[in-house]
Write an enzyme that holds these catalytic residues in place. Sequence first.
Site, PDB file in Angstrom:
ATOM      1  N   ASN A  10       0.851  -1.191   0.000  1.00 59.05           N
ATOM      2  CA  ASN A  10       0.000   0.000   0.000  1.00 59.05           C
ATOM      3  C   ASN A  10       0.886   1.239   0.000  1.00 59.05           C
ATOM      4  OD1 ASN A  10      -1.949   1.941   0.346  1.00 59.05           O
ATOM      5  ND2 ASN A  10      -2.530   1.329   2.419  1.00 59.05           N
ATOM      6  N   LYS A  12      -0.050   4.255  -0.337  1.00 55.45           N
ATOM      7  CA  LYS A  12      -0.768   5.366   0.289  1.00 55.45           C
ATOM      8  C   LYS A  12      -0.635   6.633  -0.568  1.00 55.45           C
ATOM      9  CE  LYS A  12      -0.355   3.167   4.776  1.00 55.45           C
ATOM     10  NZ  LYS A  12      -0.212   3.331   6.232  1.00 55.45           N
ATOM     11  N   HIS A  95      -9.585   0.432   5.151  1.00 57.14           N
ATOM     12  CA  HIS A  95      -8.316   0.727   5.835  1.00 57.14           C
ATOM     13  C   HIS A  95      -8.564   1.684   6.995  1.00 57.14           C
ATOM     14  CE1 HIS A  95      -4.211   2.139   6.520  1.00 57.14           C
ATOM     15  NE2 HIS A  95      -3.808   1.065   5.860  1.00 57.14           N
ATOM     16  N   GLU A  97      -7.077   4.213   8.009  1.00 62.24           N
ATOM     17  CA  GLU A  97      -6.947   5.630   7.694  1.00 62.24           C
ATOM     18  C   GLU A  97      -8.217   6.163   7.030  1.00 62.24           C
ATOM     19  OE1 GLU A  97      -2.151   5.053   7.310  1.00 62.24           O
ATOM     20  OE2 GLU A  97      -3.333   5.354   5.482  1.00 62.24           O
ATOM     21  N   GLU A 165      -5.171  -5.269  10.577  1.00 59.14           N
ATOM     22  CA  GLU A 165      -4.226  -4.179  10.753  1.00 59.14           C
ATOM     23  C   GLU A 165      -4.504  -3.458  12.072  1.00 59.14           C
ATOM     24  OE1 GLU A 165      -2.402  -2.672   6.783  1.00 59.14           O
ATOM     25  OE2 GLU A 165      -4.308  -1.690   7.134  1.00 59.14           O
ATOM     26  N   GLY A 171       2.328   2.507  10.846  1.00 62.66           N
ATOM     27  CA  GLY A 171       3.162   3.682  10.702  1.00 62.66           C
ATOM     28  C   GLY A 171       3.802   4.162  11.989  1.00 62.66           C
ATOM     29  N   SER A 211       3.513  -2.075  10.322  1.00 62.31           N
ATOM     30  CA  SER A 211       4.970  -1.980  10.471  1.00 62.31           C
ATOM     31  C   SER A 211       5.675  -3.283  10.109  1.00 62.31           C
ATOM     32  CB  SER A 211       5.335  -1.529  11.888  1.00 62.31           C
ATOM     33  OG  SER A 211       4.791  -0.255  12.162  1.00 62.31           O
TER      34      SER A 211
END
Length: 249
Positions: A10, A12, A95, A97, A165, A171, A211
């Site tokens: 990904n 992003k 996701h 985010e 996730e 991140g 990560s």
Amino acid sequence: MPRSSFVGGNWKCNGTCNSVSSLTQSLSTTTSNIVGAEVVVAPSTLHLPFVFKNIRGPIQVCAQNISSTGSGAFTGEISAEMLHDFGIRWVILGHSERRKFYHESDELIGEKVRYALLKKLSVIACVGESLEERKNDETTNVVTRQLKAISDNVSDWSRVVIAYEPVWAIGTGEVATPEQAQTVHETLREWISKEVSSSVAEDVRIIYGGSVKPGNSKLLFEKADIDGFLVGGASLKAEDFAAIIKSTL
């Protein structure tokens, strides 16, 4: 029959014309001899056409999001029909985010999953808990609630990959231990076995994201219910991404 491994990258909201071109070329070289893993990369929407036309080797190209509606008067959106027409066959949905920054609800993500499958896209559907939810022992409730909203809208499980996730590991440099990740993956597979079917639970691939790096991917993949990875930052480095893929073979 063993489940084949699945690794997604990904990218992003990252990349320039030069960096995407360089990464696409490097990935084509470093992954050219990889056999046995299904691999996708998800560039930004702006870079999808370039990567789709120029990537080589075993890598498929994936979108990062779609609208829950079709083509039409929906300014700023990208539809499943457009992606399929262009030749894109995968999309990431749900996701963290998208959930956090764009306030996408479980219901909306379910609608997107339904629509993507209806329009012949395959889906990487994400679930995961926040650090506060983990500290409050709410992990199981959160991920199964999210999974139910997805499952209720799945018409073809052969075109769905579930990505666990944990939000606290995305991140941040933090990563779930192999044991922590395996516990949640096992919970998700048991839920699918009970609520959908044992055959679907046996066949569906459940991947880990958060990560992931070459230094931890092998130990994570050794766990029985971890079938691969959804990789963020490390997927922007061709050698690191190739090493993660190879750790699943």
